[in-house]
Scaffold this motif. Sequence first.
Motif, mmCIF file in Angstrom:
data_model
loop_
_atom_site.group_PDB
_atom_site.id
_atom_site.type_symbol
_atom_site.label_atom_id
_atom_site.label_comp_id
_atom_site.label_asym_id
_atom_site.label_seq_id
_atom_site.Cartn_x
_atom_site.Cartn_y
_atom_site.Cartn_z
ATOM 1 N N GLN A 83 0.833 -0.744 0.111
ATOM 2 C CA GLN A 83 -0.097 0.093 0.063
ATOM 3 C C GLN A 83 0.839 1.093 0.053
ATOM 4 O O GLN A 83 1.730 1.340 0.832
ATOM 5 C CB GLN A 83 -0.790 0.257 1.159
ATOM 6 C CG GLN A 83 -1.720 1.206 1.422
ATOM 7 C CD GLN A 83 -2.397 1.129 2.598
ATOM 8 O OE1 GLN A 83 -3.491 0.399 2.789
ATOM 9 N NE2 GLN A 83 -2.464 2.227 3.464
ATOM 10 N N THR A 101 0.699 5.062 0.261
ATOM 11 C CA THR A 101 -0.260 6.492 0.691
ATOM 12 C C THR A 101 0.694 7.743 0.378
ATOM 13 O O THR A 101 1.851 7.916 0.555
ATOM 14 C CB THR A 101 -0.532 6.442 2.054
ATOM 15 O OG1 THR A 101 -1.183 5.106 2.458
ATOM 16 C CG2 THR A 101 -1.374 7.661 2.317
ATOM 17 N N ALA A 117 -2.887 0.640 -4.134
ATOM 18 C CA ALA A 117 -2.411 -0.682 -3.946
ATOM 19 C C ALA A 117 -1.612 -1.213 -4.983
ATOM 20 O O ALA A 117 -2.137 -1.325 -6.195
ATOM 21 C CB ALA A 117 -3.725 -1.523 -3.344
#
Length: 111
Positions: A87, A89, A106
């Motif tokens: 993941q 961010t 993702a």
Amino acid sequence: MTVLAHESDGLRVVLTISSLRVGPAHFAVQLRQAHTNSPVPQVQRVTLEFRYGGNPELGTIAAIAEPTSTGDFALHGLYLSVEGRWQITVRVRLSDRAEDVTAVFAVEARR
């Protein structure tokens, strides 16, 4: 090359990853106003956070992307260090907002 896009709070975040293979990679972040597609000038900081999905004990690795031009940022390094699901961010700190704008992506890193 992988190109991912996310729109949040009037901001379009485009993340381009040079390679989704385990090893060094180049990450480019392009920030644009969602309605006008113009560069976002009031960016104070862009942080990329990498979290491996296969083992939460590895924690999160955060790195600050360097500006390359107005609304464009880049980061290079070994952040996808293990094969599997990650993941990423992207946190954008803007001078005219109290909260960071975040975009979550993702990806799957391969050998």
